[in-house]
Every structure is written in structure tokens, then in C-alpha cells.
Write a protein that holds these residues in place. Structure first.
Motif, PDB file in Angstrom:
ATOM      1  N   THR A  59      -4.942   8.312  -1.436  1.00  0.00           N
ATOM      2  CA  THR A  59      -5.451   8.991  -0.244  1.00  0.00           C
ATOM      3  C   THR A  59      -5.309   8.108   1.007  1.00  0.00           C
ATOM      4  O   THR A  59      -5.419   8.606   2.137  1.00  0.00           O
ATOM      5  N   GLY A  60      -5.109   6.830   0.810  1.00  0.00           N
ATOM      6  CA  GLY A  60      -4.705   5.919   1.882  1.00  0.00           C
ATOM      7  C   GLY A  60      -5.583   5.874   3.117  1.00  0.00           C
ATOM      8  O   GLY A  60      -5.086   5.627   4.216  1.00  0.00           O
ATOM      9  N   GLY A  61      -6.872   6.134   3.000  1.00  0.00           N
ATOM     10  CA  GLY A  61      -7.763   6.062   4.162  1.00  0.00           C
ATOM     11  C   GLY A  61      -8.318   7.418   4.568  1.00  0.00           C
ATOM     12  O   GLY A  61      -9.160   7.514   5.452  1.00  0.00           O
ATOM     13  N   MET A  62      -7.853   8.456   3.876  1.00  0.00           N
ATOM     14  CA  MET A  62      -8.268   9.810   4.260  1.00  0.00           C
ATOM     15  C   MET A  62      -9.771  10.044   4.039  1.00  0.00           C
ATOM     16  O   MET A  62     -10.431  10.708   4.842  1.00  0.00           O
TER      17      MET A  62
ATOM     18  N   ALA B 210     -12.220   7.689   4.056  1.00  0.00           N
ATOM     19  CA  ALA B 210     -12.940   6.934   5.093  1.00  0.00           C
ATOM     20  C   ALA B 210     -12.830   7.654   6.435  1.00  0.00           C
ATOM     21  O   ALA B 210     -13.799   7.744   7.193  1.00  0.00           O
TER      22      ALA B 210
ATOM     23  N   PHE C 289     -11.927   0.244   1.853  1.00  0.00           N
ATOM     24  CA  PHE C 289     -10.777  -0.543   1.396  1.00  0.00           C
ATOM     25  C   PHE C 289      -9.616   0.397   1.106  1.00  0.00           C
ATOM     26  O   PHE C 289      -9.768   1.339   0.322  1.00  0.00           O
ATOM     27  N   VAL C 290      -8.493   0.164   1.769  1.00  0.00           N
ATOM     28  CA  VAL C 290      -7.290   0.905   1.411  1.00  0.00           C
ATOM     29  C   VAL C 290      -6.449  -0.049   0.575  1.00  0.00           C
ATOM     30  O   VAL C 290      -5.834  -0.987   1.100  1.00  0.00           O
ATOM     31  N   THR C 291      -6.491   0.144  -0.727  1.00  0.00           N
ATOM     32  CA  THR C 291      -5.823  -0.778  -1.654  1.00  0.00           C
ATOM     33  C   THR C 291      -4.583  -0.092  -2.198  1.00  0.00           C
ATOM     34  O   THR C 291      -4.575   0.450  -3.299  1.00  0.00           O
ATOM     35  N   TYR C 292      -3.546  -0.110  -1.384  1.00  0.00           N
ATOM     36  CA  TYR C 292      -2.346   0.657  -1.725  1.00  0.00           C
ATOM     37  C   TYR C 292      -1.523  -0.078  -2.776  1.00  0.00           C
ATOM     38  O   TYR C 292      -0.906   0.532  -3.617  1.00  0.00           O
TER      39      TYR C 292
ATOM     40  N   ARG D  77      -3.247  14.790  -1.743  1.00  0.00           N
ATOM     41  CA  ARG D  77      -4.147  13.847  -1.076  1.00  0.00           C
ATOM     42  C   ARG D  77      -5.423  14.539  -0.592  1.00  0.00           C
ATOM     43  O   ARG D  77      -6.530  14.021  -0.745  1.00  0.00           O
TER      44      ARG D  77
ATOM     45  N   GLN E  14      -4.188   6.261   6.906  1.00  0.00           N
ATOM     46  CA  GLN E  14      -3.935   7.584   6.353  1.00  0.00           C
ATOM     47  C   GLN E  14      -2.611   8.145   6.865  1.00  0.00           C
ATOM     48  O   GLN E  14      -1.841   8.714   6.088  1.00  0.00           O
TER      49      GLN E  14
ATOM     50  N   THR F 176       0.267   6.162   5.199  1.00  0.00           N
ATOM     51  CA  THR F 176       0.460   6.490   3.778  1.00  0.00           C
ATOM     52  C   THR F 176       0.785   7.967   3.569  1.00  0.00           C
ATOM     53  O   THR F 176       1.091   8.371   2.450  1.00  0.00           O
TER      54      THR F 176
ATOM     55  N   GLY G  51       0.402  -2.258   2.171  1.00  0.00           N
ATOM     56  CA  GLY G  51      -0.335  -2.577   0.953  1.00  0.00           C
ATOM     57  C   GLY G  51      -1.831  -2.645   1.130  1.00  0.00           C
ATOM     58  O   GLY G  51      -2.587  -2.341   0.211  1.00  0.00           O
TER      59      GLY G  51
ATOM     60  N   GLY H 108      -5.274  -1.949   3.773  1.00  0.00           N
ATOM     61  CA  GLY H 108      -5.930  -1.432   4.958  1.00  0.00           C
ATOM     62  C   GLY H 108      -7.412  -1.763   4.909  1.00  0.00           C
ATOM     63  O   GLY H 108      -8.032  -1.637   3.855  1.00  0.00           O
TER      64      GLY H 108
END
Lengths: 440, 440
Positions: free
Chosen positions: A277-280, A282, A299-302, A392, B283, B286, B296, B298
Motif C-alpha cells: 500500500t506504500g503509504g496509502m 497513513a 513506516f513504508v517498508t517497501y 492497494r 503512496q 509506489t 525502499g 518511507g
């Protein structure tokens, strides 16, 4: 009473702008008990617009126009409708003062064509615009009415709420009371369940479906607000009886608002650990004003190494079970809570696509984790349409749902559970991982 | 050739659904050189729909319908239009097989009313639906045509692209070539600059404005694709000559896509440290498939303590300059790069509102930071409309823009600069902070 909505603007016919005004006005008119029979978009062309107005006037009681009130030669809604309603326009000193002072405040001076905007109906009347330079207009002839509002959405909405809706209510000699229920769950099923309640004259009830949730808006027309409120409440009960606690809140903009309020009420804090989801998640939480009271860390832990470094996921666990797995989701949630000191944490790891899927984990496979009081909860989601944005969005929605249930002190449904101690135990992780494959 | 777009569905008139189909088709028809004269939304009512079809048929060459092809009694677009075009419908065995096997695959069986969907025109023809059960239809009479497509947006778009557009192009004996320019910057100014280029017959050029950027779509009709490409390229040059490097890319979905590609080309990685945008930048990055190659880590550092703990902002600096300040933005960006080991980092700290503003930092004040090679860059943004969503969106857009410029090896415009060493130096931070107040 019947109505038509008319959006005026060649830029709409070219597709340069998405017409959101028509949907807004459709809902609002429906709530007033006014039947919208047709919506049209017409270009800035005097002849075609005049023909249209004359036809539409014969078909219905109320014409609701947006757009074409600007200062340029193309803007001719007011002139054309005045003509069709046997009215004419006259220069209004007050409006002109407003326009010149508006320009002065922004350091510009008016051009001659700006005077056009200060023209108002003689037999009809102007409608004050508190948020821009173009006043609206009201025309009336032989029991048919036309109301003209600006095309800019925030100006139009404000004029509707401040000037037009009150006028229509006063004519109907009633007030309007609304109540919106927010419901978790899929669309078609839900709509089917409640369909017999959606065909009521007063209160009206309308359903709007979004990703992973629906909204039911109940609107009553009544002599007093108290009476309207009572009517809405009684009608809402029918939905509660059918849907139970899938109804998660009333009169909120979305799940994130309910979550933030619930966290505040229980003096709880939340953190997030997001992969696909990459920050979506938050971003949705922080879209709520005042969310800083309950949300401090995301935390965006990609990358796998970010999962290890920021929220303490064991690289061996990733190696053994795959990065998209229940053990990783559990460790991410527990790790986010530990790293941030938050009471609750949620996590997401999945394959949003379009690439990266395989037979075991096709695109759309997502594990959503949550943690509270040293315990982790994992839910597996599968989105069958391999659409990156949809996967997502569904994953973020599910995470917010898990967070809400934990904030309410409930055990989230359809989850496997694990203690923080077991999240470091090989046999327990095997069992957790296996639980999702046994199910499938 | 002239056209009208007709959306059929009572749910649209009630405002239950936002009509995005009409905008999509408007753009597509404009690109084909077909003039859209009117767009209408009509309810599922046989009499009203028939009246409308007869009128519209007299007004233009092509009627483009969406919606009303489903299996229920309410779905009557096909039956009504067939009647108005002097055609009739016949049961199609192939379509019926497709429908029954579609149901079988999802473990359901068909109901008698599903047979309705297998009815196809006798004189006209069906249009294959590769993404759903309802075939489309084509009717023709006395040089007037009607095309019917489903209302579900993804089915409609696919049918348009696979079945309808090729048919219209074949009739015009031409091909279509498009080129989309993406441009950084505000709306009204830009539109004014290029307005004389937007009134061209072939290639056509249309402008679509979004938050902080615009898109100009150039479309040529030509005998061959190569010729169309050449026409587009020549016309694009006129925009490049006017706009220079504000044109940041061609044929991409947004700034995030260009950023991800540029980072890949230069083998650079990126990280983010977000306060008021709360994850929106991460977001957006990503949302691009393949972004995991360059992104990687955020950090959503909503609280002051998170800024200190995750990205090493000095609490004394927050105390001295305020959390919404240039020194904090600089330390956040440098800290994110250090904590993640990324080549580039961006940061945002600001007041999105609606509360929290004061005379020095009104709502809409945002500092956007970036770091590369041990150097920090800070830009101050002020969004005058105090709209939380708008402030966040503008801030995210600005951060992506800074990141792109750094990835391209450029020094971002309108920024103050600071070395990593100076970011711990009291005099240097004073100077950085002061630079933004001197300006205002």
C-alpha cells in the motif's frame, strides 16, 4: 416537482473537465423530493442553448443550470435564459462594487467585460455569491423556474447551500434532515439486501458504493428539524435491523474518520507498517484533521531490508515463508507497535501487480496484519481483478477495518492470531502460515 | 461528423454514481475529429428514452450510448434504440453460450432474464464484449448511427478501444496518433499562454489541468501511423518552444512515473520523510509498477518525536525554529537519506489545516526539503485556499518535482541550499531560516 440539470460549457463537451456538479445536484435534488428527469451538457452556443432551454422549460418545473456566468463573450447562460424566460438584465451597482473590490484585493483591475457579471434579472432576482465574482440568478415564468449557478464546483456548492436550497425549502414550506449510515462490505450483496428500503418517498434512502464500503443516505422532509430527525432515526432502524454492526458509523466522511475518533475516545495511538500500500493507509489516516492526536509514526517498508531495519522483521522469516506471508505481516505489525510505542499497529504485505504474481501467490494476494497488547492478528485478502490501484485500495480499507475493530476492543473477524512471543517461534509461525494454506 | 453522448440509468439521475464515462467518450470523440454537441443522462424509462432517441437522431450523425444493457426489466436501451432505428433483435446462440459459460465459471446458473443479453440486432450488428456478459450493439438508418456500450466503466472502455474506435476509424479511412505532454505549473497562466494552439482542426490539442500540473494531448488523424506521428511531433514542437522545460515528459500517467523512470535510468534510489502529507508522496511513488527498484524506505514522521527518532531531526531545532520551518525540512531530508542509505530524499513539513495556523505560519504554509550528495535544498510553498486536501496535494506534487530535478542532476529552482555539515550548525540554520522570512 420535476427538474432538469443543465451544465453549460464547451470544455465539458471536449472532456477537458470531469462533471462532478451534476452528481452533487442530483443527490441534493433527490433529497428535496424533486425528481430529476434529465441531465444535459450543452456548449457555449447561443442558438443551441436557447433551443434547449425552450424545450426543457416545456418538459419540467425547474431548470438548474451551472456554468457560463463568467466575463467572456462565451459566457452567455444568463443572457440566453433571461430571453427564454421573458426577462431582461440590468446593471447592479452593489455587485459591481463587489467585483471591483475583489479585483483590487488581488492587485488587479477590472476589464470592461467584467461589467457583464454585474448584470442581474429585472423580474427574477440575483443570488449572492460569497465565494467568487459571479452572482447567480433566478428566473420565473408561468410556474416554471430557472436557477443559474457558477460552474466552479466550490462556488456552486456554496451558492447551493447558502442561497438556493433554502429558497427551495421555503417554497415547499419544509425543512430537510439527513442521516448517513456508513457500512463495511461489498456492493452487490448489500444493495440486494436493502433494495426494498430504497424506494421510499419520505424519508428517501439512497445507496452509494465505494471500494470496500457503502454509504446509505436517509433524508426526511418535515415541518420541523426535530420531526425530520425522528423520521430519519426510525427509518435508519430498519437498516440497522438488517445489517447489524456492518454499519460502522453515522455522518462521517469515511472509515479513517471513525477510526481516528474511536482511537481518541479510547486514548489509543496507532502506527502503520506498509509494503504494497506504500503509504496509502497513513495518508488516509492523516487526511483526517486532528489525527495527530492518535497517529505519530508510519513506516513504508517497501524493501525486505526496510522491513528488517525499521520494524524488526526477521530476514530468515522472509526467506522461509516469502515476503508476502502471514508471518511477515504479523512481525511487521508487532514491530511497528514496538518501534513507535503505539497501542495498535497495522501492516500490509501483498502483490499489487501487474507483475510479481505466481501460482501460490497470484496478483491480488495480500496479508493484512494488526497488533494490540502483545498479540498479532492476520487476515488474508484476495482481490480477483488484477488492478494495482484496486488491490492497494482494498488492502488499505481492510487494514483500517482491522484497526477499528481492535480500537473498539473487539477481536477482528476472519483473522488468525498469534502472541508476540510466538511471533519469534518457528513452530508457531509454521502453524500461522499453514492456517492460510489449509483454508485455500 | 457530429455526435451526442447518452448515458442511460436512473441511478445516474439520482446521483448514486459519478458519470466518468461521458468525459472519457468526449475526449475520445474529440480525438477522432467528431464534434460532440450534447451529452445527456436519461432514466430507464421506455417512453422518455424513445422520445429522446428520435429527437437526437434528427440532430446529429452518431449517438453514443452507455448503460442499460443488463439483464433486468429496467435495462431497455437495446430494445428502445432498435425500435427507433427500425431494427429488431434476434437471439444469438454464440452470445448465449458465452453468458452461460461465464456464469458456470463463477459457480452460478443463469436466470431466464439473462437471455435478454444474448439478443443482437438483425440489420445492425453486435459488438463483442471481452470483459463482461453484455454484448454491445450497432444500429444504422438513413446515414444515422447508434452505438450501444455497457455502463460499467472498465467494460465500456475496453469495448470502445477494441471494438468501436477501430470501426469508426475504418469508416473514416484513417488512423489516429496521439502524443501527451505533461507540464509542471499552475493552470490559468499556462492555459493563457497556449490558448492559440488549442483551436486546431488536425492535429487537435486539448489541455487538462490537475493540481500543480497540466496535460496537453495532441491527436492527429492521418493515412498512416507514421504520418500521424510526424504531425504530432511537429505540433508538439510549438508547445516546447513556448513552454521550455516546464514540459517534463511525454505519454506518462503523472510526475511519479517520470520520477521512477528517471531514478531507474540514473540508478538512483529515493526515500521520503513526510509530516503533513502523511504518506501521500510514498503512496504516489509506489503507485507506479516497478517502483520497488528505486524506492525502499518511507518515513511518516507525524510527531516531533518521530522526526527525531526516525530521521534524526534535532529537537532543539524544532524548539527554536518551529516544527514547520526550513531547518526542520532540511534535517528531515538529510536524515531520511542517512537512515535509508538512499541517494535522494525528500521531506515535507507544513500546516494543512483547517486548524493550527497563526500569523507567522498561516494554514497552507509548507516547507519542502530535498537532499542529494550531502546537500539539502528547501523550498517554501504557500497555498492560499485553506483546503486540507489541496494543501497536501500541492505539497506532495512539489516534493516530487524537487526529487525529479535532483534525479536529473539539476539544482531545483527557488530553493535555499545547505550542506549536511551546516545542517548541524546554528549560524547556518539561522541563515537558512531567515532567508524565507526576508523573502516574505
Amino acid at each position: 416537482m420535476t427538474a432538469e440539470i443543465i451544465s453549460v460549457g464547451t470544455e465539458l463537451l471536449l472532456g477537458n473537465i470531469l462533471n462532478t456538479n451534476a452528481q452533487y445536484l442530483s443527490r441534493e435534488l433527490a433529497a428535496l423530493g424533486i425528481t430529476v428527469q434529465r441531465e444535459s451538457t450543452i456548449g457555449d452556443n447561443h442558438g443551441r442553448l436557447a433551443d434547449f432551454v425552450n424545450e426543457a422549460k416545456a418538459r419540467c418545473d425547474l431548470l438548474v443550470f451551472t456554468g457560463g456566468l463568467g466575463p467572456t463573450a462565451d459566457d452567455l447562460t444568463k443572457e440566453t435564459v433571461a430571453e427564454c424566460f421573458g426577462d431582461r438584465l440590468v446593471f447592479d451597482e452593489d455587485e459591481w462594487k463587489k467585483i471591483t473590490s475583489y479585483f483590487a484585493r488581488s492587485g488587479r483591475s477590472t476589464a470592461p467585460n467584467n461589467r457583464k457579471q454585474a448584470m442581474v434579472p429585472v423580474q427574477g432576482h440575483k443570488i449572492v455569491n460569497n465565494h467568487g465574482t459571479a452572482p447567480g440568478a433566478w428566473f420565473e415564468q408561468d410556474g416554471h423556474c430557472a436557477v443559474l449557478m457558477p460552474g466552479v464546483p466550490h462556488e456552486m456548492k456554496a451558492m447551493w447551500e447558502e442561497g438556493v436550497r433554502p429558497l427551495l425549502l421555503a417554497r415547499q414550506n419544509c425543512v430537510l434532515h439527513s442521516l448517513t449510515l456508513r457500512i463495511l462490505g461489498g456492493e452487490s450483496n448489500l444493495e440486494y439486501k436493502v433494495r426494498h428500503l430504497l424506494e421510499n418517498a419520505n424519508p428517501t434512502a439512497a445507496i452509494y458504493c465505494k471500494i470496500g464500503e457503502c454509504e446509505i443516505r436517509i433524508t426526511a422532509r418535515a415541518a420541523t428539524d426535530a420531526e425530520g430527525e425522528k423520521m430519519c432515526r426510525e427509518y435508519a432502524k430498519k437498516f440497522y435491523d438488517l445489517l447489524g454492526d456492518a454499519v460502522y458509523d453515522e455522518d462521517v466522511a469515511g472509515l479513517e474518520e471513525t477510526l481516528v475518533r474511536t482511537l481518541k475516545e479510547h486514548k489509543l495511538s496507532l502506527s502503520t507498517a506498509e509494503s504494497c500500500t506504500g503509504g496509502m493507509i497513513a495518508q488516509r489516516i492523516t487526511s483526517v484533521s486532528g489525527s495527530s492526536e492518535v497517529f505519530g509514526y508510519g513506516f513504508v517498508t517497501y524493501w525486505a531490508e526496510a522491513k528488517a531495519k525499521l520494524v524488526g522483521v526477521d530476514p530468515a522469516v522472509i526467506e522461509k515463508y516469502n515476503v508476502v506471508s502471514a508471518p511477515v505481516a504479523a512481525q511487521m505489525a508487532l514491530g511497528a507497535a514496538a518501534a513507535s510505542g503505539s497501542d495498535i499497529a497495522v501492516s500490509v504485505t501483498g502483490i499489487a501487480g501487474p507483475t510479481g504474481g505466481d501460482a501460490i501467490r497470484p496478483v491480488g494476494t495480500v496479508y493484512v496484519g494488526a497488533a494490540r497488547d502483545g498479540k498479532a492478528y492476520v487476515h488474508k485478502l484476495f482481490v480477483s481483478r488484477p488492478d494495482r490501484a484496486l488491490v492497494r485500495a482494498r488492502a488499505a480499507q481492510t487494514a483500517l477495518e482491522l484497526a477499528l475493530r481492535l480500537a473498539q476492543g473487539k477481536v477482528p473477524e476472519n483473522t488468525e492470531q498469534l502472541s508476540a512471543a510466538d511471533a519469534r517461534d518457528s513452530a508457531a509461525l509454521d502453524k500461522l502460515n499453514g492456517a492460510f494454506f489449509a483454508k485455500a
